[in-house]
Scaffold this active site. Structure first.
Site, PDB file in Angstrom:
ATOM      1  N   PRO A 197     -34.591  68.095  89.630  1.00  0.00           N
ATOM      2  CA  PRO A 197     -34.963  67.588  90.960  1.00  0.00           C
ATOM      3  C   PRO A 197     -36.056  66.515  90.878  1.00  0.00           C
ATOM      4  O   PRO A 197     -36.281  65.800  91.840  1.00  0.00           O
ATOM      5  CB  PRO A 197     -35.474  68.832  91.686  1.00  0.00           C
ATOM      6  CG  PRO A 197     -34.925  69.995  90.927  1.00  0.00           C
ATOM      7  CD  PRO A 197     -34.818  69.542  89.506  1.00  0.00           C
ATOM      8  N   ARG A 227     -14.674  58.151  87.220  1.00  0.00           N
ATOM      9  CA  ARG A 227     -13.887  57.330  88.145  1.00  0.00           C
ATOM     10  C   ARG A 227     -14.109  55.845  87.938  1.00  0.00           C
ATOM     11  O   ARG A 227     -13.283  55.039  88.343  1.00  0.00           O
ATOM     12  CB  ARG A 227     -14.266  57.623  89.599  1.00  0.00           C
ATOM     13  CG  ARG A 227     -14.236  59.054  90.008  1.00  0.00           C
ATOM     14  CD  ARG A 227     -14.852  59.255  91.381  1.00  0.00           C
ATOM     15  NE  ARG A 227     -14.427  58.244  92.343  1.00  0.00           N
ATOM     16  CZ  ARG A 227     -13.240  58.219  92.931  1.00  0.00           C
ATOM     17  NH1 ARG A 227     -12.374  59.156  92.688  1.00  0.00           N
ATOM     18  NH2 ARG A 227     -12.933  57.272  93.769  1.00  0.00           N
ATOM     19  N   ASP A 230     -13.454  52.197  97.232  1.00  0.00           N
ATOM     20  CA  ASP A 230     -14.317  53.309  97.610  1.00  0.00           C
ATOM     21  C   ASP A 230     -15.551  52.864  98.381  1.00  0.00           C
ATOM     22  O   ASP A 230     -16.024  51.749  98.248  1.00  0.00           O
ATOM     23  CB  ASP A 230     -14.802  54.056  96.363  1.00  0.00           C
ATOM     24  CG  ASP A 230     -13.784  55.051  95.869  1.00  0.00           C
ATOM     25  OD1 ASP A 230     -12.815  55.312  96.595  1.00  0.00           O
ATOM     26  OD2 ASP A 230     -13.967  55.558  94.759  1.00  0.00           O
ATOM     27  N   GLU A 260     -36.574  78.360  84.948  1.00  0.00           N
ATOM     28  CA  GLU A 260     -37.557  77.474  85.598  1.00  0.00           C
ATOM     29  C   GLU A 260     -37.520  76.072  85.011  1.00  0.00           C
ATOM     30  O   GLU A 260     -38.308  75.207  85.401  1.00  0.00           O
ATOM     31  CB  GLU A 260     -38.971  78.052  85.464  1.00  0.00           C
ATOM     32  CG  GLU A 260     -39.131  79.462  86.010  1.00  0.00           C
ATOM     33  CD  GLU A 260     -38.670  79.599  87.455  1.00  0.00           C
ATOM     34  OE1 GLU A 260     -39.094  78.788  88.290  1.00  0.00           O
ATOM     35  OE2 GLU A 260     -37.869  80.516  87.729  1.00  0.00           O
TER      36      GLU A 260
HETATM   37  C1  4G4 Z   1     -35.127  71.396  85.914  1.00  0.00           C
HETATM   38  C2  4G4 Z   1     -36.146  72.190  86.411  1.00  0.00           C
HETATM   39  C3  4G4 Z   1     -31.025  69.296  89.049  1.00  0.00           C
HETATM   40  C4  4G4 Z   1     -33.806  71.715  86.197  1.00  0.00           C
HETATM   41  C5  4G4 Z   1     -35.832  73.253  87.201  1.00  0.00           C
HETATM   42  C6  4G4 Z   1     -31.239  70.506  88.414  1.00  0.00           C
HETATM   43  C7  4G4 Z   1     -31.277  70.378  91.141  1.00  0.00           C
HETATM   44  C8  4G4 Z   1     -31.041  69.227  90.412  1.00  0.00           C
HETATM   45  C9  4G4 Z   1     -33.480  72.809  86.970  1.00  0.00           C
HETATM   46  C10 4G4 Z   1     -34.514  73.568  87.508  1.00  0.00           C
HETATM   47  C11 4G4 Z   1     -31.481  71.626  89.189  1.00  0.00           C
HETATM   48  C12 4G4 Z   1     -30.812  67.943  91.126  1.00  0.00           C
HETATM   49  C13 4G4 Z   1     -33.605  75.820  87.845  1.00  0.00           C
HETATM   50  C14 4G4 Z   1     -34.883  74.696  89.618  1.00  0.00           C
HETATM   51  C15 4G4 Z   1     -32.052  73.086  87.280  1.00  0.00           C
HETATM   52  N1  4G4 Z   1     -31.467  71.531  90.540  1.00  0.00           N
HETATM   53  N2  4G4 Z   1     -31.245  67.817  92.372  1.00  0.00           N
HETATM   54  N3  4G4 Z   1     -31.759  72.870  88.654  1.00  0.00           N
HETATM   55  N4  4G4 Z   1     -34.251  74.658  88.326  1.00  0.00           N
HETATM   56  O1  4G4 Z   1     -30.233  67.025  90.553  1.00  0.00           O
END
Ligand code: 4G4
Length: 251
Positions: free
Chosen positions: A89, A154, A169, A116
């Site tokens: 994220p 794609r 697209d 985590e």
């Molecule tokens: C890294 C840190 C990507 C990866 C924590 C991965 C959403 C996305 C993860 C985590 C992800 C995205 C387990 C919270 C794996 N979640 N938005 N989760 N978690 O691309």
């Protein structure tokens, strides 16, 4: 193109390898997808790949040892010099422009985290780029990896059965797509727009462009700030807005 994935749930990727565009690209050797099971790189009889965080706190952290060995194994197998990409994220937003750039690469290693996340030393010393598919948290990086694999595939040369399809697209021209209709011409009293049945290809093309512009203006107006509209497109959009107003007036 060669895509490597490192995951503790390699079976999840059956969801993309066996179906549709990605499955076909693999069959046709346009894409080589290589899934590496992180547990194969554990160093104990339990195939441990995670441990409790130093300093305490909730959850588990993925071990630097197995991840480092898995990355080295993927690099040894890959052609060229693959960049190591971590799905998180906290990464850069993965969009159409990013997918296009990825599609030009020879090979990439995607690292799907769980728990985590991974020990920070993996990020510092082995990860080249961090990418995110959107502002939400998922329980693992596998779904984001599959989203990227699908979007990239794609765009690989010769990947889609219909060559024009990827070009038409959404986002390729920076606009949302126009609506689609197929048979029957009338369903429960709802007619297909007349112009699509007219056989007038110029008129159809104009109508579709107008729908694209209108929808983009209604739903994603910020996209219009990113592109330069031609005089004809500005006229079509003005007409779209006018027609909307006509439709709302009570007379
Ligand atoms: C890294 C840190 C990507 C990866 C924590 C991965 C959403 C996305 C993860 C985590 C992800 C995205 C387990 C919270 C794996 N979640 N938005 N989760 N978690 O691309």
């Amino acid at each position: 193109m060669e895509l490597h994935v490192i995951s503790i749930f390699p079976d999840m990727f059956d969801a993309v390898t066996g179906h549709g565009v990605v499955g076909r690209a693999i069959k046709q050797n346009i894409l080589q997808l290589c899934i590496h099971n992180l547990r194969d790189f554990a160093d104990d009889k339990h195939s441990t790949v995670d441990a409790r965080p130093y300093g305490g706190g909730p959850g588990m952290v993925m071990l630097v040892g197995p991840l480092t060995r898995a990355i080295e194994a993927a690099k040894a197998k890959a052609s060229g010099k693959p960049q190591v990409v971590y799905l998180s994220p906290q990464g850069q937003r993965f969009d159409h422009a990013a997918a296009k750039q990825f599609a030009r690469r020879e090979s990439v290693i995607l690292l799907a985290g769980r728990y985590e996340g991974v020990d920070e030393r993996v990020l510092q010393h082995h990860v080249d780029e961090e990418w995110s598919i959107g502002d939400y948290v998922l329980s693992g990086g596998e779904l984001p990896a599959m989203v990227m694999i699908d979007a990239i595939t794609r765009l690989l040369p010769d990947s889609l059965g219909n060559e024009d399809s990827a070009e038409q697209d959404s986002f390729v021209h920076g606009l949302l797509e126009s609506p689609h209709y197929t048979r029957p011409e009338v369903f429960e009293g709802h007619r297909v727009p007349d112009v699509l049945l007219s056989g007038d290809h110029r008129a159809i093309e104009k109508w579709r462009m107008q729908q694209s512009l209108g929808r983009t203006w209604l739903r994603r107006p910020e996209l219009l700030d990113e592109i330069e509209l031609t005089d004809e497109q500005l006229d079509l959009l003005a007409e779209f807005k006018n027609d909307l107003l006509d439709g709302t007036s009570s007379g």
